[in-house]
Design a protein around this motif. Structure first.
Motif, PDB file in Angstrom:
ATOM      1  N   SER A 138      -8.472  -4.611  -8.002  1.00 28.68           N
ATOM      2  CA  SER A 138      -7.225  -4.861  -7.277  1.00 28.68           C
ATOM      3  C   SER A 138      -6.263  -3.699  -7.501  1.00 28.68           C
ATOM      4  CB  SER A 138      -6.579  -6.171  -7.725  1.00 28.68           C
ATOM      5  OG  SER A 138      -6.071  -6.057  -9.031  1.00 28.68           O
ATOM      6  N   ARG A 139      -5.444  -3.451  -6.489  1.00 29.60           N
ATOM      7  CA  ARG A 139      -4.427  -2.417  -6.582  1.00 29.60           C
ATOM      8  C   ARG A 139      -3.206  -2.963  -7.302  1.00 29.60           C
ATOM      9  NH1 ARG A 139      -4.157   1.060  -1.945  1.00 29.60           N
ATOM     10  NH2 ARG A 139      -2.020   1.475  -2.606  1.00 29.60           N
ATOM     11  N   HIS A 142      -0.096  -2.556  -4.331  1.00 31.61           N
ATOM     12  CA  HIS A 142      -0.274  -3.083  -2.976  1.00 31.61           C
ATOM     13  C   HIS A 142      -1.246  -4.259  -3.049  1.00 31.61           C
ATOM     14  CE1 HIS A 142      -0.244  -2.916   1.368  1.00 31.61           C
ATOM     15  NE2 HIS A 142      -1.562  -2.812   1.415  1.00 31.61           N
ATOM     16  N   ASN A 143      -1.071  -5.253  -2.200  1.00 28.52           N
ATOM     17  CA  ASN A 143      -1.975  -6.407  -2.200  1.00 28.52           C
ATOM     18  C   ASN A 143      -3.265  -6.054  -1.466  1.00 28.52           C
ATOM     19  OD1 ASN A 143      -0.239  -6.320   0.063  1.00 28.52           O
ATOM     20  ND2 ASN A 143      -0.733  -8.419   0.605  1.00 28.52           N
ATOM     21  N   GLU A 144      -4.083  -5.288  -2.184  1.00 24.09           N
ATOM     22  CA  GLU A 144      -5.329  -4.781  -1.638  1.00 24.09           C
ATOM     23  C   GLU A 144      -6.389  -4.788  -2.739  1.00 24.09           C
ATOM     24  OE1 GLU A 144      -5.709  -1.205   1.252  1.00 24.09           O
ATOM     25  OE2 GLU A 144      -6.041  -0.373  -0.756  1.00 24.09           O
ATOM     26  N   ARG A 165     -12.164  -1.105   1.343  1.00 25.49           N
ATOM     27  CA  ARG A 165     -10.945  -1.731   0.825  1.00 25.49           C
ATOM     28  C   ARG A 165     -10.489  -2.770   1.837  1.00 25.49           C
ATOM     29  NH1 ARG A 165      -8.092   3.854  -0.154  1.00 25.49           N
ATOM     30  NH2 ARG A 165      -6.745   3.040   1.463  1.00 25.49           N
ATOM     31  N   GLU A 167      -7.084  -5.600   2.643  1.00 21.58           N
ATOM     32  CA  GLU A 167      -5.799  -6.190   2.279  1.00 21.58           C
ATOM     33  C   GLU A 167      -6.003  -7.689   2.086  1.00 21.58           C
ATOM     34  OE1 GLU A 167      -1.400  -6.554   4.247  1.00 21.58           O
ATOM     35  OE2 GLU A 167      -2.440  -4.623   4.419  1.00 21.58           O
TER      36      GLU A 167
END
Length: 190
Positions: A138-139, A142-144, A165, A167
């Motif tokens: 997970s990033r 950012h919600n990715e 990747r 989102e």
């Protein structure tokens, strides 16, 4: 947990890393035990990965390797993929995830995942052309999430690659990847 007692217990004693660790992953081949530890602020230029040999009888750890990461790295989460070939480390500062070869205790490569990373899960799943060890990351910014395919013995491909990747609706608090190696069915001549 006992209502009258402490809510947490520790079995054995702590293992001294000599530094402030962020996370630990443990690997055992049945004969020896290794502890892989992320040390985010180990040097002025960035973090290190410490490998300890753990004596299960005494509970003590002996440092066997310190693995340098790229300048500016801030290693965070760490995990060892189920086959024991690779160690994956997220980075809270750089936009890369670091992949190390466990047996050689060296950095194999750093893969760009688009930004600093946080949560990590590893497992073995079918990636479309057979089973492969993968890491889901997970990033932090950012919600990715990013999916990495790791080394597969017998395949002519890079040792690790970013598969894609995506989102997600919210920042993930935890990730999970199953290990499908045990559930593969071998059947039926012809």
């Amino acid at each position: 947990v006992d209502d009258e007692g402490p809510s947490f217990s520790r079995i054995g004693k702590g293992i001294d890393t000599g530094r402030a660790p962020a996370d630990v992953a443990v690997f055992s081949d049945g004969e020896s035990v290794e502890a892989w530890v992320t040390l985010p602020d180990a040097t002025p230029n960035g973090g290190l990965i410490q490998v300890l040999s753990v004596d299960v009888n005494t509970g003590s750890g002996t440092e066997v390797a310190l693995i340098a990461l790229p300048d500016g790295a801030h290693p965070d989460a760490i995990d060892i993929e189920p086959t024991g070939e690779r160690v994956v480390v997220t980075d809270a500062a750089l936009s890369t995830v670091h992949v190390l070869r466990r047996a050689d205790r060296v950095l194999d490569r750093s893969l760009d995942v688009g930004g600093p990373s946080a949560q990590l899960a590893v497992g073995v799943v079918d990636v479309g052309d057979g089973l492969a060890p993968v890491a889901l990351v997970s990033r932090r910014d950012h919600n990715e999430v990013a999916l990495l395919r790791l080394f597969r013995d017998g395949y002519r491909e890079d040792g690790a690659a970013l598969l894609g990747r995506a989102e997600v609706p919210h920042y993930p608090m935890a990730l999970y990847v199953p290990d499908h190696r045990a559930s593969v069915t071998v059947c039926c001549r012809g």
